[in-house]
Design an enzyme around this catalytic site. Structure first.
Site, mmCIF file in Angstrom:
data_model
loop_
_atom_site.group_PDB
_atom_site.id
_atom_site.type_symbol
_atom_site.label_atom_id
_atom_site.label_comp_id
_atom_site.label_asym_id
_atom_site.label_seq_id
_atom_site.Cartn_x
_atom_site.Cartn_y
_atom_site.Cartn_z
ATOM 1 N N HIS A 151 4.957 6.108 2.739
ATOM 2 C CA HIS A 151 4.918 7.548 2.986
ATOM 3 C C HIS A 151 3.680 8.210 2.374
ATOM 4 C CE1 HIS A 151 6.963 7.985 -1.044
ATOM 5 N NE2 HIS A 151 6.218 9.070 -1.080
ATOM 6 N N ASP A 181 9.417 1.307 2.774
ATOM 7 C CA ASP A 181 8.468 2.292 2.264
ATOM 8 C C ASP A 181 7.356 1.644 1.447
ATOM 9 O OD1 ASP A 181 7.445 4.840 2.057
ATOM 10 O OD2 ASP A 181 8.527 5.295 0.201
ATOM 11 N N SER A 255 4.305 8.584 -6.450
ATOM 12 C CA SER A 255 4.741 7.645 -5.419
ATOM 13 C C SER A 255 3.736 6.511 -5.248
ATOM 14 C CB SER A 255 4.893 8.370 -4.088
ATOM 15 O OG SER A 255 6.078 9.118 -4.063
#
Length: 509
Positions: A151, A181, A255
């Site tokens: 993402h 992911d 992230s």
């Protein structure tokens, strides 16, 4: 004779001397203990602080391997999104900056609103979305392969990484896997990079220390520490959820960054947080190293991940369902429907089967089944054990490739008010127009059926794996279950062309 004035004067002098002694003793680390009128000096009580683990040595060694990831994307201007666009309609950007509607749409569009569990590398910005997002990553080889989140790079056209000395290097996207992911980049520069290795996360225990290094809010090189709070978290992100929960501070931009153990090994990749406000509240989720390691290897080799596909819709086995089927434990994955174009259907797996074993490995839950099948390659021949009609049965299945797009159909059923009453369950049913199953036309409020989510319009296809086409057929199947000593009976329901199973108690009958 001593006058009262002289006595008071001598007493004051003695008090002043005692106070002075205490002050001097305190200044040099001693406590004054009085004995009669003379102070006695004694050493103060001291306790050596317990040795606490520090993280500086770990951080010093692993930080060069952690990078900031910047992604540029070619985005359409807001006003070019079409006349029917809710956020990009003509005239929105022409509103004055102080206009309340402009502020409302800007905030609603995502500049300030983040619900529970935002992913931390999403594009940020005011007004139009910026063509830049920021996240974190880390090198896994000295020749420049690095890992981040899917993402973070999703929709990107240009990728730049900044290493710990501030150098910016262009990178190429090698491959992505949206289902876990994960993504792999490779920097376009020939040098030997400091890299880190994945840990054996099977040894990770709740309570172990973890150190997170990343790029929160674009700050870069930020270190936080905490512990492993839980294992095996399912946050609804996908069929392969098996997250490690940590309480180290993780925020937007973290992230794709690593969470290290005290040996400097990567135990997880930070990918999501739970936060009502969008900021850290001590609940973060990391992809386990064991999953990441296998996916990353495939991405480097092929650029994609090929997973085996069984082609079944499944649901958990509850206590009531286990009782209705004669299972000793509420384990396994209950097949609600094998897809007509899937290998399970071709092999003979049916609705109502409970998959309890795959190649000798116990299936504890639907999530476990998804992981086992997803870990196999298309073309793999596997032996699946199902529980059917009160006994185990082995079925040979050859897995195929997982389709890219799942097909869904919609079945509309008109609600009706007439039919036959199934008094024991608080249901009124009538025969379906197709001749297969019975349609629920009414549900008694407060009944067991209502409590379990059955509603008007649902079609009862089978009861304890016996097809039914009338209220009498339902009653007959229930009676047989009762005679067999079952405390619950399993209804196979169809709603919007999707099957599910509900166990209803028969004690009232």
């Amino acid at each position: 004779m001593t006058s009262p004035q002289n006595t008071a004067s001598r007493t004051s002098k003695r008090l002043l001397a005692a106070v002075a002694s205490v002050a001097v003793a305190s200044a040099v680390g001693f406590t004054a203990i009085t004995s009669g009128t003379q102070p006695v000096l004694a050493e103060a009580v001291r306790v050596d602080a317990p040795a606490a683990p520090g993280f500086a040595d770990i951080v010093e060694r692993v930080s060069p391997a952690v990078v900031s990831v910047r992604v540029k994307a070619k985005l359409q201007p807001a006003n070019d999104r079409g006349p029917g666009s809710f956020f990009g309609g003509p005239g929105f950007d022409d509103l004055p900056d102080g206009h309340p509607l402009k502020r409302f749409f800007r905030e609603f569009r995502g500049d300030r609103f983040f619900g529970p569990g935002p992913r931390g590398g999403r594009p940020e910005g005011r007004g139009r979305a910026r063509p830049v997002s920021q996240g974190s990553g880390f090198f896994i080889s000295e020749d420049g392969y690095l890992v981040t989140n899917n993402h973070v790079v999703d929709g990107g056209s240009e990728f730049t990484v900044m290493i710990d000395d501030g150098t910016e290097i262009d990178a190429t996207l090698i491959g992505t896997d949206p289902r876990t992911d994960l993504a792999v980049l490779k920097v376009a520069e020939e040098r030997k990079f400091t890299y880190v290795a994945f840990a054996d996360d099977a040894k990770v225990r709740v309570g172990d220390w973890v150190v997170a290094v990343g790029n929160p809010f674009g700050l870069g090189g930020t270190v936080t520490a905490g512990i492993v709070s839980a294992r095996g978290r399912d946050i609804g992100a996908g069929p392969y959820d098996d997250f490690i929960q940590i309480d180290a501070a993780v925020n937007r931009g973290n992230s794709g960054g690593p969470a290290f153990n005290l040996n400097g090994e990567v135990v997880g990749i930070n990918t999501a947080i739970f936060s009502p406000s969008g900021g850290n509240v001590g609940i973060a989720f990391a992809i386990p190293a064991s999953i990441a390691n296998e996916v990353v290897k495939e991405l480097i080799e092929d650029g994609t991940v090929d997973r085996g596909w069984l082609g079944v819709q499944i649901q958990p086995v509850t206590d009531d369902i286990a009782e209705s089927l004669g299972l000793a434990e509420n384990k396994g994955a209950l097949v609600t429907e094998p897809q007509s174009d899937g290998p399970a259907f071709a092999a003979g797996i049916k609705p109502g089967d409970v998959i309890v074993d795959v190649d000798g490995k116990e299936v504890a839950s639907p999530r476990e089944l998804a992981r086992l099948i997803g870990g196999m390659t298309p073309g793999t021949k596997t032996e699946i054990t199902v529980w059917r009609n009160g006994e185990s049965q082995k079925i040979a299945v050859e897995l195929t490739e997982m389709p890219g797009v799942e097909k869904q159909a919609a079945l509309q059923t008109d609600e009706q008010s007439e039919g036959d009453l199934l008094e024991n369950f608080g249901l009124t049913v009538t025969a379906a127009d197709s001749g297969e199953g019975v349609v629920v036309t009414a549900v008694e409020p407060g009944s067991a059926a209502a409590d379990r989510g059955i509603r008007s319009g649902d079609i009862v296809v089978a009861v304890n794996s016996v097809p039914v086409d009338s209220a009498d057929a339902v009653e007959k199947a229930v009676a047989e279950a009762s005679r067999a000593g079952r405390k619950a009976v399993l209804f196979q329901l169809q709603r919007d062309d999707t099957n599910r199973f509900v166990a209803l108690p028969v004690a009232r009958g």
